[in-house]
Structure formats: C-alpha cells, structure tokens
Motif scaffolding. Sequence first.
Motif, PDB file in Angstrom:
ATOM      1  N   SER A 185      48.578 -66.103  -7.327  1.00 50.25           N
ATOM      2  CA  SER A 185      48.823 -65.002  -8.250  1.00 50.25           C
ATOM      3  C   SER A 185      49.066 -63.725  -7.465  1.00 50.25           C
ATOM      4  N   ARG A 186      50.148 -63.036  -7.784  1.00 50.36           N
ATOM      5  CA  ARG A 186      50.461 -61.757  -7.177  1.00 50.36           C
ATOM      6  C   ARG A 186      50.837 -60.770  -8.286  1.00 50.36           C
ATOM      7  N   PRO A 187      50.547 -59.478  -8.097  1.00 55.10           N
ATOM      8  CA  PRO A 187      50.777 -58.478  -9.151  1.00 55.10           C
ATOM      9  C   PRO A 187      52.243 -58.056  -9.256  1.00 55.10           C
ATOM     10  N   GLU A 188      53.090 -58.995  -9.674  1.00 57.55           N
ATOM     11  CA  GLU A 188      54.524 -58.703  -9.750  1.00 57.55           C
ATOM     12  C   GLU A 188      54.836 -57.627 -10.778  1.00 57.55           C
ATOM     13  N   ASP A 189      53.990 -57.497 -11.821  1.00 61.64           N
ATOM     14  CA  ASP A 189      54.227 -56.484 -12.831  1.00 61.64           C
ATOM     15  C   ASP A 189      53.894 -55.089 -12.297  1.00 61.64           C
ATOM     16  N   THR A 190      52.777 -54.964 -11.566  1.00 58.27           N
ATOM     17  CA  THR A 190      52.442 -53.681 -10.948  1.00 58.27           C
ATOM     18  C   THR A 190      53.521 -53.266  -9.957  1.00 58.27           C
ATOM     19  N   ASP A 191      53.982 -54.209  -9.157  1.00 54.86           N
ATOM     20  CA  ASP A 191      55.048 -53.946  -8.192  1.00 54.86           C
ATOM     21  C   ASP A 191      56.308 -53.433  -8.890  1.00 54.86           C
ATOM     22  N   LEU A 192      56.676 -54.063 -10.005  1.00 58.06           N
ATOM     23  CA  LEU A 192      57.852 -53.611 -10.755  1.00 58.06           C
ATOM     24  C   LEU A 192      57.662 -52.192 -11.257  1.00 58.06           C
ATOM     25  N   CYS A 193      56.505 -51.909 -11.831  1.00 57.98           N
ATOM     26  CA  CYS A 193      56.246 -50.576 -12.373  1.00 57.98           C
ATOM     27  C   CYS A 193      56.378 -49.505 -11.292  1.00 57.98           C
ATOM     28  N   ILE A 194      55.804 -49.764 -10.123  1.00 56.37           N
ATOM     29  CA  ILE A 194      55.862 -48.791  -9.029  1.00 56.37           C
ATOM     30  C   ILE A 194      57.305 -48.563  -8.593  1.00 56.37           C
ATOM     31  N   ARG A 195      58.071 -49.634  -8.447  1.00 55.17           N
ATOM     32  CA  ARG A 195      59.451 -49.494  -7.981  1.00 55.17           C
ATOM     33  C   ARG A 195      60.322 -48.786  -9.003  1.00 55.17           C
ATOM     34  N   MET A 196      60.110 -49.066 -10.291  1.00 57.50           N
ATOM     35  CA  MET A 196      60.898 -48.385 -11.317  1.00 57.50           C
ATOM     36  C   MET A 196      60.575 -46.900 -11.371  1.00 57.50           C
ATOM     37  N   SER A 197      59.299 -46.557 -11.225  1.00 50.64           N
ATOM     38  CA  SER A 197      58.925 -45.135 -11.212  1.00 50.64           C
ATOM     39  C   SER A 197      59.479 -44.441  -9.971  1.00 50.64           C
ATOM     40  N   ASN A 198      59.352 -45.086  -8.822  1.00 50.06           N
ATOM     41  CA  ASN A 198      59.830 -44.468  -7.583  1.00 50.06           C
ATOM     42  C   ASN A 198      61.341 -44.284  -7.571  1.00 50.06           C
ATOM     43  N   ARG A 203      58.230 -42.324 -15.694  1.00 46.41           N
ATOM     44  CA  ARG A 203      56.829 -42.711 -15.866  1.00 46.41           C
ATOM     45  C   ARG A 203      56.694 -43.848 -16.872  1.00 46.41           C
ATOM     46  N   TRP A 204      55.525 -44.480 -16.804  1.00 50.51           N
ATOM     47  CA  TRP A 204      55.143 -45.539 -17.721  1.00 50.51           C
ATOM     48  C   TRP A 204      54.128 -45.003 -18.712  1.00 50.51           C
ATOM     49  N   MET A 205      54.148 -45.548 -19.920  1.00 50.77           N
ATOM     50  CA  MET A 205      53.210 -45.142 -20.959  1.00 50.77           C
ATOM     51  C   MET A 205      52.424 -46.360 -21.438  1.00 50.77           C
ATOM     52  N   TYR A 206      51.118 -46.173 -21.569  1.00 53.33           N
ATOM     53  CA  TYR A 206      50.255 -47.207 -22.128  1.00 53.33           C
ATOM     54  C   TYR A 206      50.023 -46.890 -23.595  1.00 53.33           C
ATOM     55  N   VAL A 207      50.275 -47.881 -24.461  1.00 54.96           N
ATOM     56  CA  VAL A 207      50.206 -47.692 -25.913  1.00 54.96           C
ATOM     57  C   VAL A 207      49.138 -48.632 -26.469  1.00 54.96           C
ATOM     58  N   PRO A 208      47.894 -48.174 -26.616  1.00 50.37           N
ATOM     59  CA  PRO A 208      46.831 -49.063 -27.096  1.00 50.37           C
ATOM     60  C   PRO A 208      47.086 -49.637 -28.477  1.00 50.37           C
ATOM     61  N   GLY A 209      47.855 -48.922 -29.297  1.00 51.76           N
ATOM     62  CA  GLY A 209      48.128 -49.394 -30.653  1.00 51.76           C
ATOM     63  C   GLY A 209      49.087 -50.564 -30.715  1.00 51.76           C
ATOM     64  N   ALA A 210      49.796 -50.829 -29.612  1.00 51.28           N
ATOM     65  CA  ALA A 210      50.700 -51.988 -29.540  1.00 51.28           C
ATOM     66  C   ALA A 210      49.880 -53.174 -29.047  1.00 51.28           C
ATOM     67  N   LEU A 211      49.310 -53.927 -29.959  1.00 46.16           N
ATOM     68  CA  LEU A 211      48.269 -54.898 -29.639  1.00 46.16           C
ATOM     69  C   LEU A 211      48.782 -56.326 -29.639  1.00 46.16           C
ATOM     70  N   ILE A 212      48.350 -57.083 -28.627  1.00 43.16           N
ATOM     71  CA  ILE A 212      48.553 -58.530 -28.635  1.00 43.16           C
ATOM     72  C   ILE A 212      47.206 -59.213 -28.377  1.00 43.16           C
ATOM     73  N   ASP A 213      47.096 -60.453 -28.852  1.00 42.07           N
ATOM     74  CA  ASP A 213      45.979 -61.321 -28.493  1.00 42.07           C
ATOM     75  C   ASP A 213      46.459 -62.269 -27.401  1.00 42.07           C
ATOM     76  N   HIS A 214      45.629 -62.451 -26.394  1.00 40.93           N
ATOM     77  CA  HIS A 214      45.992 -63.317 -25.277  1.00 40.93           C
ATOM     78  C   HIS A 214      44.861 -64.315 -25.060  1.00 40.93           C
ATOM     79  N   PRO A 215      45.117 -65.619 -25.200  1.00 41.56           N
ATOM     80  CA  PRO A 215      44.032 -66.606 -25.123  1.00 41.56           C
ATOM     81  C   PRO A 215      43.420 -66.700 -23.730  1.00 41.56           C
ATOM     82  N   VAL A 216      42.128 -66.995 -23.712  1.00 42.15           N
ATOM     83  CA  VAL A 216      41.404 -67.228 -22.469  1.00 42.15           C
ATOM     84  C   VAL A 216      40.864 -68.650 -22.521  1.00 42.15           C
ATOM     85  N   GLU A 217      41.428 -69.524 -21.719  1.00 39.38           N
ATOM     86  CA  GLU A 217      40.997 -70.915 -21.705  1.00 39.38           C
ATOM     87  C   GLU A 217      39.570 -71.034 -21.180  1.00 39.38           C
TER      88      GLU A 217
END
Length: 325
Positions: A185-198, A203-217
């Motif tokens: 596992s590598r943080p490919e999403d964090t890497d993308l965010c940094i490169r797009m901002s740079n 900038r990136w925005m975090y929207v808590p109201g945009a909610l998903i459920d993600h299962p945990v096995e």
Amino acid sequence: MNHSAVSVVIPCHTERRWPQLVRAVGSVFAQQPRPIEVVVAVDHNETLYERAVRELPGVTVLANRFQRGVSGNRNTGVRHTTTEVVALLDDDAYAHPGWLAGLVAPFADPAVVGTGGAIRPDWERPRPAWFPDEFLWVVGGSYTGMPAETAPIRNVWSASMAVRRDVFDLVDGFRVGFGKVGDRSRPEDTDLCIRMSNATGGRWMYVPGALIDHPVEAARTRLRFFLHRCYQEGRGKVEMARLNDGGESLGSERSYLTRTLPRAVGRGLADAVRGRGAANAAKAGAVLAGVAAAAVGGVAELVHGQRPERVRPAVAVNAGAEARQ
C-alpha cells in the motif's frame, strides 16, 4: 458550474466485491443531479469485465490500460471522461444522498483543484475497543483531527474524491507503479493531491457533508493488520517524499505526529487513570504501537527503497475490452 456535467469513475478488481459494486453504482445513479456518465474500470480481470458489461446497464465498462494496480485503473477511467470535473468512488463504498453535489460545489472557486468527502467506516464486526479514532485512516475512514466543516486540506482520499480534469491531466494523473497492489500500500492519493496543488498553486477542499460508507472487513479489525498498515504507511510516506523532492511534502504528517497523537495518548492515559475503562489505556497503547510501526516502515524505506519507474500508457491488455455505453 453545471453540476450535471460531472462523471463518476468506480475502479474494481475482484468478483468478491460484486454485490458492493452493484450497490456503489446504484448509489451514484441515485445522486441528484445525476452524473452524465458512470465509468467502471476493471483491473486486469476478464471475468469481472465481462460480467460488468452484461449486468451493469447504463454504465461504461473499461479494462485497465496500464499495469495492474489501482492507480492505472483510475487513470483509465478518468481519461475516458470528457467532463470538467470527475468524481471517484471505491467499488465497495456507498455514496449517501448529496455526496456528488457536495463534492462539486467548491469547484465554483477556480482555485480549487480537487475535493474529498467524509468516509464513515462500516464495521463488519464490532469495532475493537482499543482502536483509536486518530487511526481510522488505517481502515480508510475519516479520523480525528480532520476538519469538522468544509475547509482547505492538503490531501483527501481517492475512495471519495473529485478532481478538476485539466489539472489531473497536467500532472499525468495518479502515479502508475505507486499505489495499492495486493498487500503493498502506498499513498497514491496523497501524492496526486500534492502534485496537483504544486502544479497550479491550487488547493483541495474537504467536504464533511459529502458522506460515504466504506466497509471494514473483519480481518482489518485485528492488531496484526493495524500494525502492518501503519508499517506500509511509513514506507509509503518516505517514498512519496522522495518522489516529490524532499520532506516538504510531509508537513501534515509532522503536525499529526507532534500535536494530534500526543493529545490522543495523554487523553487515553488520563481517562484510564480516572477509572473510565481499560480500553482508554489500550487506545493510547495502540497509538504508540502504530507510530512505532510507521517509524520502522520509514526506516526500511530509507534503507531499502528504490524510486519506482514511471509506466506509460499501453494498449489494452484485452484486445476485445472495448468501452460499452
């Protein structure tokens, strides 16, 4: 911005998640406004590809055109789309009403290059009493320390993400060869965010109201998985810093380590001393163990890590794997 001019990409790789994939697709089609296209990208699995073509009406089904892995699979889906904004959702996630509209709204500001939503863990078995809120990222969930309201953030997670397509293309998308494959596992999403901002100063925005459920096995509730995931994260963050020319990309991690986690340990121990339950001491212990595992992973990467090669697009592995509208 016209909210209806948005596409959604859902990457998948295994038939084992078929019921969740069907649910994910249904939750996307239920969004208001409805996306103009839903793309399911299949990662080198001909059987799953053929089933998706047969049984997912109204969906564009694509075969991953890159090497195996979620990074190339997401790139395959996003590059097929033609909309200004593209959202991504994991194949085992469920998007709540308002998810897509919430992710898209911040793009009214041209300085926003991407957004991400809140991810609520959906535990297959009861959550372990020792599992600290600050480490919910281990199971792909939003964790304590993230903003409680819509706010700028360094990075979001690709399980629930939207990108401005032209900036995504400018940085060549997710870094192929750097991501999640099997147990690695590598943080490919964090890497993308940094490169797009740079690349743009956006900038990136975090929207808590945009909610998903993600299962945990169930397997992911064990201490062994917890420590392995922390170890992998430590390796991944060091590799990411190397790829992005130094430790400047790790500012958020330093704040997390020096502020968020010490408070968690102190709170857990204090609550245990006050007689509020041994679970609080266990949480503090889990925080310390997680930090130690990440540190070991970071050292391992410094000693043994190598810069991954960039893999360029290739023809589809399956010659007959054409898109279906």
